[in-house]
Each structure stands twice: as C-alpha cells, then as structure tokens.
Design an enzyme around this catalytic site. Structure first.
Site, PDB file in Angstrom:
ATOM      1  N   ASP A   1       0.873  -1.168   0.000  1.00 26.40           N
ATOM      2  CA  ASP A   1       0.000   0.000   0.000  1.00 26.40           C
ATOM      3  C   ASP A   1       0.919   1.229   0.000  1.00 26.40           C
ATOM      4  O   ASP A   1       2.078   1.149   0.407  1.00 26.40           O
ATOM      5  CB  ASP A   1      -0.938   0.013   1.211  1.00 26.40           C
ATOM      6  CG  ASP A   1      -2.107   0.969   0.985  1.00 26.40           C
ATOM      7  OD1 ASP A   1      -2.046   1.772   0.021  1.00 26.40           O
ATOM      8  OD2 ASP A   1      -3.082   0.940   1.754  1.00 26.40           O
TER       9      ASP A   1
HETATM   10  C1  BGC Z   1      -4.868   3.470   0.038  1.00 28.85           C
HETATM   11  C2  BGC Z   1      -4.988   2.435  -1.052  1.00 28.85           C
HETATM   12  C3  BGC Z   1      -4.821   3.101  -2.395  1.00 28.85           C
HETATM   13  C4  BGC Z   1      -3.484   3.810  -2.427  1.00 28.85           C
HETATM   14  C5  BGC Z   1      -3.189   4.509  -3.729  1.00 28.85           C
HETATM   15  C6  BGC Z   1      -3.617   4.299  -0.095  1.00 28.85           C
HETATM   16  O1  BGC Z   1      -3.637   5.373   0.787  1.00 28.85           O
HETATM   17  O2  BGC Z   1      -4.900   2.837   1.296  1.00 28.85           O
HETATM   18  O3  BGC Z   1      -6.223   1.774  -0.971  1.00 28.85           O
HETATM   19  O4  BGC Z   1      -4.950   2.163  -3.417  1.00 28.85           O
HETATM   20  O5  BGC Z   1      -3.450   4.782  -1.402  1.00 28.85           O
HETATM   21  O6  BGC Z   1      -3.990   5.612  -3.907  1.00 28.85           O
END
Ligand code: BGC
Length: 746
Positions: free
Chosen positions: A263
C-alpha cells in the site's frame, strides 16, 4: 577473396536467420513460465531493481530495452481515478481522465448477485483499458468489524462467505479484459484510525474463519494477479512485508503466483521487504524526504539500497529474481497481453451496468403500511429534503475519489422520473440541514456551491412547512465522503447521524406520516426515530447513476431486492469490538504502536448478536420487496462424507404478490454440537431468483465440507466434526423459516 566473400555471405544469412528467430520471451507459442525465465536471464541488475518499485505516483518502470512497457496502476475500486501528476497528488489536468462511477462495493455486496459483480468487473476493465491502466487498485474485502470504519463503503460487508462469492466474479470480469485486479488490503485493516500503527492481535481461528476467506477465494478461485498489503501490523510486522501472511499463507499455502504490491507508504524496511514477500513497492515516504518529494524513488527500500546490498554480498539475487519473475508474469498478463479487451470510457453500456448494480443493491429496510412504492400518478406534490439529495458523492472519501462526466443526484433522478410519469406533479426541494459544504479532493472539485445562510432552526422550519401538504416526503440523509464520515484515513467519531439530522427527521415525521428516509452511506448509524418513520431505504453511494436508480426503486419502476451485507445494530455497544472495548486499542508504552485485540474472536456481526441474543435494528441479509415470496419444500441430496463430498439443497420459491421481483434465498449452517464454541449459524450459500407474479421456481444451493468446518487451532487446519448439523434456510438471517438436519458420519 572468394572464400572471404563466401564467409561474409554466411554471416549475413546467419544474421537474418537470427533476426527471424523470435526470442523465447516474445514467442507467444512458448509457455509463459519459459518466457519469464528467458526475459529474466536477459535483464541486468539495474533493470531488475527498476521493475520492483515505483517510478512515479502510480507507475513502475518496464524494461524498455526488451520491449516491456511501463506498468500503470490506478485506484480503484469503483471507477478509474483521475490522473495525478507524475510525482504529485495534484491533478495532471487531463481532459480525458474521467470515468463512470460504479456503485460502492457495499452496494455490490448488498445485491447478493455474483452476476452483477462480473459485469461490474468487465465494465471497469474496459474503462481502465481506455485510460491505459494495467492494474486497478481494488477490490477491497476487509471485513466490516465496526460501523465506525471510515472505509467500510469500499468493502463487501461483514460476512466472509458473502465477500468471497462477490469478489471472485469481480476479479474474473476485470481480468478477462487483461487488466489486473489488486485485491486489498491484505489483511486485518478493519479500521482506519491509526492505520499505520495498529498491531492486530487476533486468534488463528478468527483470522482463518473471518478475515482471510475472501482473500483466499480471490487467490484460489478468482485467480487475482495482484494483491495489496495492508498498512497495519500483524504479530508486530507490517503487513506489506509480513512473513506469516505473505510468505507462509499467501504464497506458501495458497500457491499465489501474482505480485504483492505495498500500500502507498506501507513498506518500512529493506530487509523485511526483501525477505518477507513484497514484490512491488509503491508510495514510500522515504527517509528524510517529505511525502512525495520529487524523485524520491531511488531512495525506496527496494531501490538503490537493495542494489548496494546485493553488490556487497548481503543478499544473493535469489529473492530479487523471485520478485522480478512475478512482475514479469504480471506484464505478460497485462502490458504484454495481446488478447486484451478494447477500451471504452463513459459509454452507455457502462452507465447501464452502474444503474443495474445500484438498483440491485438498494435495500428496502422498512415499509409499514406499504408506503412505498410512491404512487406518482396520484401525487400532486412530492417534497424532497436533505443535503444528500443534491450533494455529489463521487468526489471525496480518499483514494477512491473519482472525476465523473455525470452523476445524477437523487433530486434530479426523482424530478426526471416524476416528470415522465406525471408531468403535473410538483417536486419541491428543501435543504433541511447543512452537512459538508466542501467538495474537492486533490484538485477535483464538484463545482457545487452548497453554502447556506439559513440557521439550522430555520432550515427545519422551512422543511416542515413544505411537508404539511406533500403526498410524500423523501428525506435523503446519512453520511458523506468528508473526513471522519465515510472517508479514508480516519474513522467516524460516533454512531449517531451527523449534523443533527435526527432532529430534522423527527420534525418531518411529526409533520407528515408519509415520510420516507433514505440513507446514503456505506455504514450503519443509530436510528432513534425508527419507530416514527414508515419507510426506510438504504441507498449506499451509488455513483454516476445514483439518482436514476433511487428513483426507479422509490417509484416502483424497479422492485428492491438488496439485502444488508452487515448487521445494522441499534447501538455501537451491540458490536463485539465495542462491547469488549477493544477499539481502537491500547498504545504501547513509549512506542508508536497501538495493540488492537480482536477479543470477540470469530463473533463478528451477526455471529456476535446471535451469541449475545441481541436484536439488531435490521438483521444481516434483511431486505424487503414490493411483492411477497413464499419459501417451501426444502429438500436435500448428495453426501458430505469424504473429502470431496457435496450436498445440494433445493427450495421452492414462489412470488405470492402482484409484482415481479427478486428474492435472495439464504442458507446458514448450524453445528448442533462442537468441541469449540462456534457461531450459532453461518452463511454458507445463497441464490438470487427473479420471479413474475404467481411464478415459482426451485432454487438449488450446494455446499461442500468446508461449509461445515471450523479452523482447528490444535492441528492448524480445517476440521469437520462428525455429528448433526442443522441447515437453516430463509430470506434473511432473522427469518429462517425452513430447516433440515444432516448427519456427518466422518
Ligand atoms: C490506500 C490504497 C490506495 C493507495 C493509492 C492508499 O492510501 O490505502 O487503498 O490504493 O493509497 O492511492
């Protein structure tokens, strides 16, 4: 001289033959694994390092020398996120980066209809292809453990079986287009508050029975090509590089052959990232640099520092090659896939999918005196009240925020439909309350001006005055996508409806008994006014076609058939996590870690309310229709003894009312006697069936041995204990009118 010419001639011919000879990695007749090895063997150390971490906010480098394009990811999961700058969260300012917003995943789950998940995935895949994205960051299948979780709207409810059945076709639909899913957030990311610091303490049984099954199904049945690690920790190790979760369970036990993506900012340590299963590092907020500082990418945990450690002999290239193999496999499935689908953006077929899913997932919670559907033909005045009748909900909420070409508001949906049915009827609007007047995320703005100068008292007085002579009063309230509502990064602070909406609802109920309350949210909330209101509808976040779908259902153009994918409790205290006071956890003395113990174990949602004999406001699986159904004649066939045993249960469903409609037959298993404490019942099968008035059909639901089993912590495996089980069948978890017993001998 002649000889030299001859030799030269041979050399030239040889070159031609070699050129005509396609390298193995480009030869589509060769097995993919052979092509991967061939490409891997041709790559330099720098090229290998380059493909395992980001080069921009959402892309990772390909291997240009060998013809592998860059790999582009994007959120996810309800539509394709607008493009941000290469290295910033600000908008890139494109004019062709809009999308259709599909309903949030809570709505999809509420449809209890896997065929809708399939077309959802396919349509999203086509939008992604148009936008040149190779991987969509979704779907999310974290279990609804507390209604405060700011991201429940992006997930598929509280039940592991329901989430499993819905996630598989979504992945398959998306990937059928040559676009990778990235199932998230693996795992135990069940609340947002302190998501980077939470260390989850959970029993093996709860992990296996509640929190892992949807991921397991995504891997084993859905065949997902991508999976995103979660921010939080499990057993003191961050989940983006967690030995037990990634190496042992995911890649070991389940045989996952795709990539593990961190993530954004979820990687923390080179050694763990190297050894514990992370393949592709994204979003790292590198040491000493500020978030997103330009060209931080070479400072990533899996970039220069990793290369240096290989060169100085700290690591061999064993782990690196394994990561690169997985990334190359992803390339062959996506960027290098010549059988990809064709991309379309914002076409009518995608809007039709969005509307179908929205209609399929709207839940009619209460309908006393058959107040709904609205009789539009006989109406003179319809009053619509509430900010959520007009507020755009596709902007906000965090990474799932979208930029749409069209979002039909509930008010517009009702206005349009009413005008087509009864042009003389008036649809009037009153604000009722002021909630969140902002409407911007990372530079995408709704363009709405929601400023209001009237006082809260005046707003209520105006709404009440307009309600008196209305044939129907439709109140649209609930939550929204502002921080501390249904929004990433934080949780809700209370279970109550915000902005004093309770007062507005009670005042409207007093003024007019023909009041319908429509909740727009991804979470449940307290309903102190439930007894004062005749009709309640749960309308989720429905995306581009929100207003059209809601109007269809409210007026009876469509018959509601959604069912709650979570238990709607009366209070927070009716939820295990809160009753046991385990949320949000306890800070460790002097450390930046908060231990959150899932002390309720497997007793999540209805498993908890069953155990504690709590009557919820609305039960899991509950949802009414404008027609009535009768379930009868439950029959069983098959044999569940032996490893591969299966049994099929057949139920007759009859539409006993006067409208066409769909019913969800639900099958729960109760273990009559077990050596461990088991939930009273667990959903293990369901089927949605559409019936014309008077029509009846036999519906079949099959189960296997896993449906009867629990996770045995003494042997670390699934166990079915011989004995009697009761199969309970009905149309809601609190309305299981049919039952039969089965006996397992071994
Ligand atoms: C989120 C993810 C997301 C990623 C990219 C993160 O803060 O938890 O779900 O895909 O950002 O935007």
């Amino acid at each position: 001289m002649k000889n030299i010419l001859f030799l030269l001639g041979l050399l030239v011919c040889g070159c031609f033959v070699a050129m005509a000879d396609t390298p193995v990695y480009l030869d589509e007749t060769k097995p993919v694994e052979e092509r991967i090895e061939d490409a891997l063997n041709r790559m330099t150390l720098d090229e290998k390092i380059a493909v395992i971490h980001a080069q921009s906010k959402f892309s990772a480098a390909g291997v240009p020398r060998l013809g592998f394009p860059d790999l582009w990811t994007d959120d996810g999961p309800h539509g394709v996120r607008p493009d941000v700058l290469w290295d910033e969260w600000r908008q890139a300012g494109q004019t062709n980066d809009s999308c259709v917003a599909f309903p949030a995943l809570t709505c999809l789950a509420a449809s209890f209809d896997p065929s809708l998940a399939r077309i959802y995935g396919e349509s999203l895949g086509e939008e992604a292809l148009y936008r040149d994205k190779d991987m969509i960051l979704g779907p999310g299948v974290n279990i609804f453990r507390t209604p405060l979780n700011g991201r429940n709207f992006e997930y598929m409810g509280e039940d592991p079986y329901l989430a499993s059945r819905m996630v598989v076709p979504y992945i398959q639909g998306l990937q059928s287009k040559g676009v990778s899913a990235c199932v998230k957030h693996y795992c135990l990311n069940n609340d947002e508050e302190y998501r980077h610091q939470v260390n989850v303490i959970v029993s093996d049984r709860a992990l296996r029975e509640i929190y892992l099954p949807a991921f397991e199904a995504a891997v084993k049945e859905g065949g997902t090509w991508g999976l995103m690690g979660a921010y939080n920790l499990y057993k003191n190790e961050h989940n983006c590089h967690n030995e037990i979760l990634l190496n042992n369970i995911l890649k070991g036990e389940w045989g996952y052959d795709g990539v593990v993506v961190s993530d954004w900012g979820g990687a923390h340590d080179t050694d763990q990232a190297v050894k514990n299963g992370l393949d592709l590092e994204f979003g790292t907020w590198t040491d000493g640099l500020t978030m997103g500082k330009t060209n931080a990418y070479r400072s990533y945990f899996l970039a220069d520092v990793y290369k240096k450690a290989i060169l100085d002999g700290t690591y061999t290239t064993r782990e690196l090659d394994e990561k690169v193999r997985r990334v190359l496999r992803l390339h062959f499935r996506t960027t290098m896939n010549r059988n990809k689908g064709v991309g379309f953006m914002c076409n009518e077929a995608h809007y039709a999918t969005a509307r179908k899913v929205a209609v399929g997932g709207i839940v009619l919670l209460k309908n006393d005196n058959n107040l709904l559907p609205m009789d539009v033909k006989a109406s003179k005045k319809i009053l619509v009240v509430g900010e959520n009748a007009v507020k755009m909900m596709t902007v906000g909420g965090g990474s799932s925020s979208l930029k749409v070409q069209r979002e039909v508001s509930p008010l517009d949906g009702i206005r349009n439909l009413v005008a087509s049915i009864n042009p003389t009827a008036i649809v009037e609007y009153q604000r009722g309350y002021v909630g969140d007047v902002t409407g911007e995320l990372d530079g995408v703005s709704t363009g709405q001006n929601l400023n209001e100068s009237r006082s809260p008292e005046q707003l209520i007085a105006d709404a009440v005055a307009a309600a008196a002579d209305a044939d129907y009063v439709i109140f649209f309230g609930g939550l929204n996508k502002a921080p501390y509502q249904d929004c990433e990064g934080n949780d809700r602070k209370t279970y109550d409806l915000p902005y004093d909406q309770d007062k507005v609802i009670s005042a409207l109920a007093k003024a007019n008994s023909r009041l319908v309350v429509v909740g727009i949210s991804g979470n449940s909330f307290a309903m102190p006014w439930k007894g004062e209101v005749n009709a309640i509808v749960q309308g989720w976040f429905l995306g581009s076609e929100a207003g059209n779908a809601l109007a269809d259902v409210l007026t009876g153009v469509a018959n509601p058939s959604g069912k709650l994918p979570f238990t709607w409790t009366k209070t927070l205290n009716d939820v295990g996590a809160h009753a046991l006071n385990t949320y949000p956890g306890t800070w460790r003395e002097g450390k930046d870690i908060i231990d959150e113990e899932y002390a309720e174990g497997v007793f999540v949602g209805y498993r908890w309310t069953d155990k504690k004999k709590i009557t919820p406001e609305f039960a899991f699986g509950h949802g009414l229709s404008y027609t009535t159904f009768e379930l009868s004649s439950l029959r069983a066939s098959g044999d569940l003894s032996g490893e591969n045993g299966t049994m099929t249960f057949t139920v007759n469903v009859k539409n006993t009312g006067s409208r066409e409609g769909a019913e969800v037959v639900q099958l729960y298993v109760h273990d009559d006697k077990a050596s461990v404490e088991r939930p009273y019942k667990e959903l293990k099968g369901f089927a949605k069936v559409s019936l014309k008035p008077g029509e009846s059909k036999d519906v079949e639901i099959s189960i296997d041995r896993r449906a009867l089993s629990f996770w045995d912590e003494t042997t670390n495996g699934w166990k079915v204990e011989p004995g009697k089980f009761t199969i309970l069948v009905g149309n809601a978890s609190d309305n299981l009118t049919l039952k039969t017993n089965i006996k397992i001998v071994k």
